[in-house]
Design an enzyme around this catalytic site. Structure first.
Site, mmCIF file in Angstrom:
data_model
loop_
_atom_site.group_PDB
_atom_site.id
_atom_site.type_symbol
_atom_site.label_atom_id
_atom_site.label_comp_id
_atom_site.label_asym_id
_atom_site.label_seq_id
_atom_site.Cartn_x
_atom_site.Cartn_y
_atom_site.Cartn_z
ATOM 1 N N TRP A 205 0.811 -1.226 0.000
ATOM 2 C CA TRP A 205 0.000 0.000 0.000
ATOM 3 C C TRP A 205 0.838 1.267 0.000
ATOM 4 C CZ3 TRP A 205 1.974 1.920 4.393
ATOM 5 C CH2 TRP A 205 2.327 1.032 5.412
ATOM 6 N N LYS B 237 -3.285 -6.766 -8.513
ATOM 7 C CA LYS B 237 -4.054 -6.751 -7.256
ATOM 8 C C LYS B 237 -3.384 -5.781 -6.294
ATOM 9 C CE LYS B 237 -3.940 -8.801 -3.335
ATOM 10 N NZ LYS B 237 -4.500 -7.766 -2.434
ATOM 11 N N GLY C 251 5.904 -6.703 -1.187
ATOM 12 C CA GLY C 251 5.265 -6.745 0.127
ATOM 13 C C GLY C 251 6.265 -7.215 1.165
ATOM 14 N N GLU D 85 9.869 -8.549 -4.338
ATOM 15 C CA GLU D 85 10.489 -7.332 -3.778
ATOM 16 C C GLU D 85 9.988 -7.219 -2.353
ATOM 17 O OE1 GLU D 85 12.661 -5.329 -4.961
ATOM 18 O OE2 GLU D 85 12.715 -5.994 -7.041
ATOM 19 N N LEU D 86 10.876 -7.422 -1.383
ATOM 20 C CA LEU D 86 10.406 -7.608 -0.008
ATOM 21 C C LEU D 86 10.939 -6.535 0.940
ATOM 22 C CD1 LEU D 86 10.763 -11.495 -0.070
ATOM 23 C CD2 LEU D 86 8.788 -10.096 -0.711
ATOM 24 N N CYS E 194 10.224 0.776 1.655
ATOM 25 C CA CYS E 194 10.980 -0.469 1.827
ATOM 26 C C CYS E 194 12.460 -0.186 2.058
ATOM 27 C CB CYS E 194 10.792 -1.355 0.607
ATOM 28 S SG CYS E 194 11.115 -0.501 -0.929
ATOM 29 N N GLU F 111 11.988 -5.050 10.559
ATOM 30 C CA GLU F 111 11.518 -3.896 9.807
ATOM 31 C C GLU F 111 10.384 -3.220 10.587
ATOM 32 O OE1 GLU F 111 9.287 -4.688 6.162
ATOM 33 O OE2 GLU F 111 10.430 -3.093 5.204
HETATM 34 P P1 NDP Z 1 1.971 -7.506 2.830
HETATM 35 O O1 NDP Z 1 3.027 -8.508 2.568
HETATM 36 O O2 NDP Z 1 1.104 -7.668 4.020
HETATM 37 O O3 NDP Z 1 0.962 -7.403 1.577
HETATM 38 C C1 NDP Z 1 1.422 -7.122 0.284
HETATM 39 C C2 NDP Z 1 0.365 -7.533 -0.723
HETATM 40 O O4 NDP Z 1 0.262 -8.940 -0.702
HETATM 41 C C3 NDP Z 1 -1.020 -6.997 -0.446
HETATM 42 O O5 NDP Z 1 -1.654 -6.697 -1.664
HETATM 43 C C4 NDP Z 1 -1.698 -8.160 0.252
HETATM 44 O O6 NDP Z 1 -3.090 -8.092 0.146
HETATM 45 C C5 NDP Z 1 -1.103 -9.337 -0.524
HETATM 46 N N1 NDP Z 1 -1.093 -10.633 0.161
HETATM 47 C C6 NDP Z 1 -1.095 -10.899 1.486
HETATM 48 N N2 NDP Z 1 -1.017 -12.229 1.705
HETATM 49 C C7 NDP Z 1 -0.969 -12.826 0.468
HETATM 50 C C8 NDP Z 1 -0.878 -14.190 0.030
HETATM 51 N N3 NDP Z 1 -0.805 -15.199 0.884
HETATM 52 N N4 NDP Z 1 -0.843 -14.413 -1.297
HETATM 53 C C9 NDP Z 1 -0.891 -13.399 -2.184
HETATM 54 N N5 NDP Z 1 -0.993 -12.094 -1.812
HETATM 55 C C10 NDP Z 1 -1.023 -11.809 -0.503
HETATM 56 O O7 NDP Z 1 2.723 -6.095 2.847
HETATM 57 P P2 NDP Z 1 2.149 -4.660 3.157
HETATM 58 O O8 NDP Z 1 1.053 -4.350 2.198
HETATM 59 O O9 NDP Z 1 1.877 -4.530 4.613
HETATM 60 O O10 NDP Z 1 3.401 -3.727 2.741
HETATM 61 C C11 NDP Z 1 4.485 -3.491 3.566
HETATM 62 C C12 NDP Z 1 5.663 -4.367 3.163
HETATM 63 O O11 NDP Z 1 5.977 -4.179 1.788
HETATM 64 C C13 NDP Z 1 6.924 -4.021 3.908
HETATM 65 O O12 NDP Z 1 7.543 -5.180 4.379
HETATM 66 C C14 NDP Z 1 7.794 -3.348 2.864
HETATM 67 O O13 NDP Z 1 9.164 -3.434 3.107
HETATM 68 C C15 NDP Z 1 7.395 -4.054 1.630
HETATM 69 N N6 NDP Z 1 7.744 -3.266 0.457
HETATM 70 C C16 NDP Z 1 8.810 -3.652 -0.327
HETATM 71 C C17 NDP Z 1 9.226 -2.893 -1.391
HETATM 72 C C18 NDP Z 1 10.358 -3.329 -2.288
HETATM 73 O O14 NDP Z 1 10.443 -2.847 -3.433
HETATM 74 N N7 NDP Z 1 11.248 -4.199 -1.863
HETATM 75 C C19 NDP Z 1 8.559 -1.633 -1.723
HETATM 76 C C20 NDP Z 1 7.454 -1.324 -0.860
HETATM 77 C C21 NDP Z 1 7.068 -2.117 0.193
HETATM 78 P P3 NDP Z 1 -4.039 -8.772 1.280
HETATM 79 O O15 NDP Z 1 -3.540 -8.273 2.584
HETATM 80 O O16 NDP Z 1 -5.406 -8.368 0.939
HETATM 81 O O17 NDP Z 1 -3.943 -10.233 1.097
#
Ligand code: NDP
Length: 496
Positions: free
Chosen positions: A157, A181, A234, A256-257, A290, A388
């Site tokens: 988000w 998504k 995420g 990308e985590l 991130c 983090e």
């Molecule tokens: P989440 O991992 O909670 O969620 C990321 C996305 O994955 C959401 O759209 C979520 O939707 C979806 N999701 C959750 N569970 C699953 C699943 N089992 N299978 C498929 N999709 C799933 O992260 P946040 O949204 O809280 O974002 C914060 C994180 O993102 C931080 O750790 C940050 O470091 C990382 N990030 C990394 C970046 C990079 O480029 N390396 C850049 C920006 C952020 P839903 O919850 O509805 O399932």
């Protein structure tokens, strides 16, 4: 959008070039983190909608989009860049309403989107294979780069349209089609973006969007047999689950985590520049990036001086309405994030960290506002030095030698980014080479560009976004052997 009343605009899913309600007709409220109020209604997609979106993407791939040349695809992408430039202010305002980030940050990101589509449009007609001199006489041997197929793109988000673009632009250049998504917290900007794709004249089904709060939604997309590649941004924890689920179908995956990036300040650094870079690294976007430089590793000789400067700067940061041009930090994006930050802070104090500044909800603004926070006396094994935060929290650790600094920086399961502050050109490169991080910034921080590969070492991810490599992430290499002689005398029972 599919309907608008005086109260809330209701959006539809973007599938096959149309906006349509979710199959079950359900919607949910998108909340503005600053006001705490609902500001739009997003469609609540079900499994059938995921099937439809993947079907639409497959249809476009097997149909008009798949038949296009790279030059044709590039033309579509350049038209999209023009539309995005025209819509940048609108998209930025939508983004800020959705995630509470400062308008000055979201506007900068929205204005940059066009650059990514133009850059990757330039690659769409340059995906060359190779002609390989054959080891065996009488053969023509070459490779082709083919699109990997239908891509499922899942985003966090914090920067929905920038994260989407880092996936979509190279995927389109490679000839793929996409089902996106966004996070349930920020569905609207991606649905608005789909309107821009329509306006740019892409064939229906090239870009599709499913939104919803059901925890299974992302899983349905990842596990869908019609999806050939999943590209995910995420948390590391979710990324691991996504990677495991993708492997059941041997679906290609890029991740990308998260990160716990270190900023290293050596005693010969320009401390004014370093202090500004550290503030930019951890307090910009309220720390919800991130690459947040959330671990400050500072030489003991300049530790107190650097901390004093940072406390002075943190005290002066203006928290406020993310739409206001003079605000410097907005709210956290949602209540769950505030709870996470508060919990980490309680445990950091219990483990012995000293609060040099902040560590509380903002007294004047309340709600989701959290003060910029600086913690000293942090040990490398404390939770706050390892986990983090994704909030405005800086942990300060002292070091004595360059070797100590590098060892401390690399003592993390993550490896997304790092910053090095020194006036010595030799030390700058020496340390940059030793750091286990996908991006290293020297005397600067938080720089990204379409042509600069971005991604993580270690638990920060797999694969690279941006740069030439990003397009190849969305291709499969096919090797073609052609026998040139009519009568090839070969042993049918031996490998050629
Ligand atoms: P989440 O991992 O909670 O969620 C990321 C996305 O994955 C959401 O759209 C979520 O939707 C979806 N999701 C959750 N569970 C699953 C699943 N089992 N299978 C498929 N999709 C799933 O992260 P946040 O949204 O809280 O974002 C914060 C994180 O993102 C931080 O750790 C940050 O470091 C990382 N990030 C990394 C970046 C990079 O480029 N390396 C850049 C920006 C952020 P839903 O919850 O509805 O399932």
């Amino acid at each position: 959008m599919i309907s608008s009343s005086d109260e809330l605009t209701t959006y539809g899913l973007a599938i096959g070039g149309e906006q349509r309600p979710a199959t079950g007709g359900a919607t949910y409220e998108a909340l503005n983190p600053f006001t705490g109020q609902a500001w739009a209604r997003a469609p609540e997609a079900g499994r059938e909608d995921v099937d439809r979106a993947v079907g639409a993407a497959r249809g476009a791939l097997d149909g008009p989009w798949g038949a296009m040349t790279g030059a044709d695809r590039a033309a579509c992408m350049r038209r999209l860049a023009i539309v995005l430039a025209e819509e940048a202010e609108h998209l930025a305002a939508v983004e800020t309403r959705g995630n509470g980030k400062l308008l000055r940050e979201t506007l900068g990101q929205a204005k940059a989107l066009a650059d990514y589509y133009n850059y990757f449009a330039g690659m769409a007609d340059k995906l060359e294979g190779a002609s390989i001199p054959s080891h065996k006489p009488g053969y023509f041997l070459y490779t082709r780069r083919e699109p990997v197929g239908v891509v499922g793109a899942i985003m966090a988000w914090n920067s929905p349209l920038m994260l989407l673009t880092w996936k979509l632009a190279p995927a389109l250049a490679a000839g793929c089609t996409v089902v996106a998504k966004p996070s349930p917290y920020t569905p609207i900007s991606t649905l608005e973006f789909a309107r821009c794709v329509e306006r740019a004249g892409f064939p229906p089904g090239v870009f599709n969007v499913v939104t919803g709060v059901a925890p299974e939604l992302g899983q349905w997309l990842v596990s869908h047999p019609g999806v050939d590649k999943v590209t995910f941004t995420g948390s590391t924890q979710t990324g691991i689950a996504v990677g495991k689920a993708a492997m059941d179908n041997m679906t290609r995956v890029a991740l990308e985590l998260g990160g716990k990036s270190a900023q290293l300040v050596f005693p010969d650094a320009d401390l004014d520049a370093a202090a500004t870079g550290i503030v930019a690294g951890v307090f910009a976007a309220t720390g919800q990036t991130c690459v947040a430089g959330s671990r400050l590793l500072v030489h003991r000789d300049v530790h107190d001086e650097v901390v004093d400067r940072l406390v002075t700067m943190a005290t002066a940061i203006k928290l406020g309405d993310p739409m206001a041009p003079d605000s410097e930090m907005g709210p956290l994006a949602n209540a769950a994030q505030l709870e996470k930050v508060s919990g980490l802070m309680d445990r950091a104090r219990a483990e012995g960290a000293t609060v040099a500044h902040g560590a509380c909800v903002s007294a004047s603004l309340g709600g989701l506002f959290y003060e910029p926070t600086i913690l000293t006396d942090v040990g490398p094994d404390m939770e706050i030095a390892r986990e983090e935060v994704f909030g405005p929290v800086l942990s300060v650790l002292a070091f004595d030698t360059e070797d100590d600094a590098v060892a401390l920086a690399n003592r993390s399961e993550f490896g997304l980014a790092a910053g090095v502050w020194t006036e010595s050109v030799r030390r700058a490169h020496r340390v940059a080479h030793r750091l286990q991080a996908g991006s290293v910034w020297v005397n600067t921080y938080r720089m990204v560009a379409p042509n600069a590969p971005f991604g993580g070492f270690k638990m920060s991810g797999i694969g690279r976004e941006n740069g030439h490599e990003a397009v190849y992430e969305f291709t499969e290499t096919k090797t073609v052997w052609v026998a040139l002689d009519d009568a090839q005398a070969r042993d049918p029972f031996a490998l050629g």
